[in-house]
Every structure is written in C-alpha cells, then in structure tokens.
Enzyme design. Structure first.
Site, PDB file in Angstrom:
ATOM      1  N   LYS A   1       0.951   4.030  -2.929  1.00 26.06           N
ATOM      2  CA  LYS A   1       0.509   5.410  -2.669  1.00 26.06           C
ATOM      3  C   LYS A   1       1.609   6.425  -2.984  1.00 26.06           C
ATOM      4  O   LYS A   1       1.322   7.506  -3.503  1.00 26.06           O
ATOM      5  CB  LYS A   1       0.036   5.546  -1.218  1.00 26.06           C
TER       6      LYS A   1
ATOM      7  N   TYR B   1       0.829  -1.214   0.000  1.00 27.28           N
ATOM      8  CA  TYR B   1       0.000   0.000   0.000  1.00 27.28           C
ATOM      9  C   TYR B   1       0.864   1.264   0.000  1.00 27.28           C
ATOM     10  O   TYR B   1       0.616   2.211  -0.758  1.00 27.28           O
ATOM     11  CB  TYR B   1      -0.891  -0.067   1.238  1.00 27.28           C
TER      12      TYR B   1
HETATM   13  P1  NAI Z   1     -13.473   2.318   1.568  1.00 26.25           P
HETATM   14  O1  NAI Z   1     -13.063   0.893   1.646  1.00 26.25           O
HETATM   15  O2  NAI Z   1     -14.662   2.760   2.338  1.00 26.25           O
HETATM   16  O3  NAI Z   1     -13.692   2.758   0.053  1.00 26.25           O
HETATM   17  C1  NAI Z   1     -12.975   2.230  -1.020  1.00 26.25           C
HETATM   18  C2  NAI Z   1     -13.955   1.864  -2.109  1.00 26.25           C
HETATM   19  O4  NAI Z   1     -13.233   1.425  -3.264  1.00 26.25           O
HETATM   20  C3  NAI Z   1     -14.911   0.742  -1.723  1.00 26.25           C
HETATM   21  O5  NAI Z   1     -16.251   1.177  -1.869  1.00 26.25           O
HETATM   22  C4  NAI Z   1     -14.547  -0.377  -2.687  1.00 26.25           C
HETATM   23  O6  NAI Z   1     -15.669  -1.173  -3.077  1.00 26.25           O
HETATM   24  C5  NAI Z   1     -13.965   0.364  -3.840  1.00 26.25           C
HETATM   25  N1  NAI Z   1     -13.071  -0.446  -4.667  1.00 26.25           N
HETATM   26  C6  NAI Z   1     -12.161  -1.361  -4.247  1.00 26.25           C
HETATM   27  N2  NAI Z   1     -11.534  -1.917  -5.289  1.00 26.25           N
HETATM   28  C7  NAI Z   1     -12.060  -1.355  -6.405  1.00 26.25           C
HETATM   29  C8  NAI Z   1     -11.804  -1.508  -7.791  1.00 26.25           C
HETATM   30  N3  NAI Z   1     -10.878  -2.385  -8.224  1.00 26.25           N
HETATM   31  N4  NAI Z   1     -12.521  -0.764  -8.672  1.00 26.25           N
HETATM   32  C9  NAI Z   1     -13.464   0.104  -8.232  1.00 26.25           C
HETATM   33  N5  NAI Z   1     -13.739   0.292  -6.927  1.00 26.25           N
HETATM   34  C10 NAI Z   1     -13.047  -0.435  -6.026  1.00 26.25           C
HETATM   35  O7  NAI Z   1     -12.179   3.162   2.016  1.00 26.25           O
HETATM   36  P2  NAI Z   1     -11.923   4.746   2.192  1.00 26.25           P
HETATM   37  O8  NAI Z   1     -11.306   4.929   3.526  1.00 26.25           O
HETATM   38  O9  NAI Z   1     -13.119   5.529   1.854  1.00 26.25           O
HETATM   39  O10 NAI Z   1     -10.765   4.983   1.122  1.00 26.25           O
HETATM   40  C11 NAI Z   1     -10.848   5.841   0.003  1.00 26.25           C
HETATM   41  C12 NAI Z   1      -9.449   6.168  -0.479  1.00 26.25           C
HETATM   42  O11 NAI Z   1      -8.764   6.932   0.497  1.00 26.25           O
HETATM   43  C13 NAI Z   1      -8.580   4.936  -0.754  1.00 26.25           C
HETATM   44  O12 NAI Z   1      -7.770   5.180  -1.886  1.00 26.25           O
HETATM   45  C14 NAI Z   1      -7.725   4.850   0.476  1.00 26.25           C
HETATM   46  O13 NAI Z   1      -6.520   4.171   0.235  1.00 26.25           O
HETATM   47  C15 NAI Z   1      -7.511   6.321   0.782  1.00 26.25           C
HETATM   48  N6  NAI Z   1      -7.125   6.585   2.165  1.00 26.25           N
HETATM   49  C16 NAI Z   1      -8.031   6.506   3.184  1.00 26.25           C
HETATM   50  C17 NAI Z   1      -7.639   6.811   4.465  1.00 26.25           C
HETATM   51  C18 NAI Z   1      -8.598   6.860   5.593  1.00 26.25           C
HETATM   52  O14 NAI Z   1      -8.246   7.368   6.656  1.00 26.25           O
HETATM   53  N7  NAI Z   1      -9.827   6.380   5.428  1.00 26.25           N
HETATM   54  C19 NAI Z   1      -6.249   7.139   4.801  1.00 26.25           C
HETATM   55  C20 NAI Z   1      -5.382   7.219   3.657  1.00 26.25           C
HETATM   56  C21 NAI Z   1      -5.831   6.951   2.398  1.00 26.25           C
END
Ligand code: NAI
Length: 305
Positions: free
Chosen positions: A169, A165
């Site tokens: 990133k 990851y």
């Molecule tokens: P989340 O798990 O709620 O949302 C991620 C979404 O991406 C999910 O709805 C999932 O179904 C979808 N997804 C997964 N693989 C996919 C694919 N191959 N094609 C299309 N959609 C796909 O997680 P969150 O926290 O909302 O994360 C959003 C972004 O923010 C991610 O890139 C994550 O790495 C990044 N992030 C989040 C942090 C946090 O504190 N929540 C911290 C640092 C980064």
C-alpha cells in the site's frame, strides 16, 4: 441536472463487492459507463467467480445505468490489458481507472511465507501498476485521464501482522505520485484514497480480545458507500487541478494525509559525522521528534463522525 461524470468510461477493479461495488454504483448513477472488474476470489485471493461482477452489472442496469462485467485478475499483465481493451471496445474510450481490487494474507512478519508476501504484492502493488500502465497509452493519446488508487493507513501509518499489505500500500502511494508527476504533461491525474469501511475484508480481522471486538463494532458503523463520493469527484473534470494527493475517508470525515518531508536536520560542520558524534549529538537532537510505533488505530483514536 448535469451528472458529475456523464459519459465517462471508468474501470473499477475489485468492484464485485465492498467499497468497489459502491464505486461502480455511484459512478453509474452519476452518468459513467462502468467496467465492473472482479476476479471473484476469496479475501485471501483464492478461487474465481464472474458472478460477483455480473451481479453488480445487473444492479446498475436495473437502475438504468450502463456497465459491463470483467472477470480478469489485476495481478496478471495480460488480464489488466484485457480490462482496458474491453472498456475501449465496449464504450469507445477509457477516462478513469480505480485500482481497488485487494486481498489480505495477514501474518506476523517472522512467520510470513514467501507465498503470502508475493500474493499480496502481486494483487495490490503489481496489480495497480499493470492496470494503470495498460490504460496509460489511452490517457496519453487523449490528453486526459484520472487514476484513483486505494491505499491503507496500514501502510501510511502501520499495523501488526501486515508487512506484505503495508509495503504494497505504501508502494502504491509512491506509484501514484510517480504517475502524477510523469503524466502531468498529458493532463492525467493520479490520487490515492485510504478508506475505512466495514467490508468482508475487515470482517476477516481477528476478534479474540475485548479490545479487538470493540474495534470491530466501531468499524461496523463505517459504510462502504461513504467512500464513493470522493472517488466520483476525483474521476470527474471538477478535479482537474487535483493530483498527487492522498486522502482518507472514514464515514462522514474526509482527510488530506501528509506526505513525507524532513522533520529536523543537524549538520556536523566541515569535518563530517563519526558514529560517535551521531550518537552524542545527532540522535539526541532528533530523538524528541522520533515517531512512536503507532498503528493506524493509535492515530485515528476517536470515533468516526
Ligand atoms: P473486499 O474484499 O470487499 O473487496 C475486494 C475485491 O477485490 C473483492 O471483490 C475481490 O474479489 C476482488 N479481487 C481480489 N483479488 C483480485 C484480483 N486479483 N483481480 C480482480 N479483483 C480481485 O474489500 P474492500 O474492503 O472493499 O477493499 C477494497 C480496497 O480498499 C482494497 O484495495 C483494500 O485493500 C482497501 N482498503 C479497505 C479498507 C477497509 O476499511 N475496508 C481499509 C484500507 C484499505
């Protein structure tokens, strides 16, 4: 009152939940037509369910906005092209891409399998390239466009058990800078947001020790909706001069993050360095400036405002 992204067409990947869902809702509230992409996979990236994206579309439409659902995977080049084509076929153009889809396969480096490495690189780094690249001809032709990519302090700073990851990133940060440079001539912009927010992804973090439990309790106070205003701004024409930057957002704080520059230099004179003089002079001179093995939480060690 004029809305911030009136009639702009924005594709948000992984918008079926978490931070991406709030991006989609906020963009629609500000007048954008939104393509809500989500594979509907588990946090680990298994399975598929269009209902997650459709649910968000229903919420947007119920609130008087405009959106369509897409269930393709960002980790698939053809799928990435279908998302962009769907935006253009449905709404006639595409103005913004938010690369937000993500999965986690945490494991200490020494135990990480090749599959765990590949799956995370595919969704994050390759996915960000595929979706960005698919939109590029449209952005180039219309001489405008905004990319926003979600990065992480796990990559910008560091974290345990996230080699896949973190590498993905930090790779995305470099991808964004490259896009910003290559496409500036077409007035296309590219920026990163490193979010902190309580989502199901963070809910997957281990809470075995009291320290981990305290950290998770603190994270629960950071709402996903707090990330959206910056993303909406970056998608708007108000951000015309903003490109190649890395921001972080944590509850009510917004940060501009540093990018790598030389910290110190030593030169050896005309005779050049030997391993011996590196050991005796170069390293001792630079050692006071060495970075510790900081994790994200060591650097962001105060409570969110
Ligand atoms: P989340 O798990 O709620 O949302 C991620 C979404 O991406 C999910 O709805 C999932 O179904 C979808 N997804 C997964 N693989 C996919 C694919 N191959 N094609 C299309 N959609 C796909 O997680 P969150 O926290 O909302 O994360 C959003 C972004 O923010 C991610 O890139 C994550 O790495 C990044 N992030 C989040 C942090 C946090 O504190 N929540 C911290 C640092 C980064």
């Amino acid at each position: 009152m004029m809305k911030f992204v009136q009639d702009k067409v924005v594709l948000v990947t992984g918008a079926g939940g978490g931070i991406g869902r709030d991006f989609a809702l906020a963009l629609a509230r500000e007048g954008a037509k939104v393509v809500v992409n989500d594979l509907g996979a588990s946090v680990g990236g298994e399975g598929q369910d269009l209902a997650r994206a459709e649910q968000v579309v229903q919420e947007i439409v119920a609130a008087g906005g405009t959106a369509v659902a897409n269930g393709d995977s960002v980790a698939d080049w053809d799928g990435a092209n279908r998302m962009v084509t769907q935006a253009v076929d449905t709404f006639g153009r595409i103005d913004g891409v938010i690369n937000n889809a993500g999965i986690l396969r945490d494991r200490f480096f020494f135990n990480m399998s090749v599959d765990e490495w590949r799956a995370v690189i595919d969704v994050h780094l390759n996915g960000a390239f595929y979706v960005s690249r698919a939109a590029a001809p449209h952005f180039k032709a219309q001489q405008s466009g905004s990319y926003v990519h979600m990065v992480s302090t796990s990559g910008l700073i560091g974290n345990f058990g996230q080699a896949n990851y973190s590498a993905a990133k930090l790779g995305i940060a470099a991808l964004s800078k490259s896009i910003a440079m290559d496409m500036a001539r077409f007035k296309v912009r590219s920026n990163c947001i490193s979010p902190f927010a309580w989502s199901r992804m963070i809910g997957a973090m281990p809470t075995e020790t009291p320290e981990q439990q305290a950290r998770v309790e603190r994270l629960k106070t950071m709402e996903t909706a707090k990330i959206a205003p910056l993303a909406v701004y970056l998608a708007s024409d108000a951000a015309a001069e903003v490109s190649g930057q890395i921001f972080a957002v944590r509850a009510n704080e917004i940060f501009l993050m540093s990018q790598s520059r030389p910290l110190r230099s030593m030169h050896a004179g005309g005779e050049g360095w030997t391993p011996q003089t590196v050991a005796e002079r170069a390293i001792p001179a630079m050692r006071p400036s060495f970075y510790k093995l900081d994790r994200s939480q060591d650097v962001f060690d105060w409570d969110p405002a």
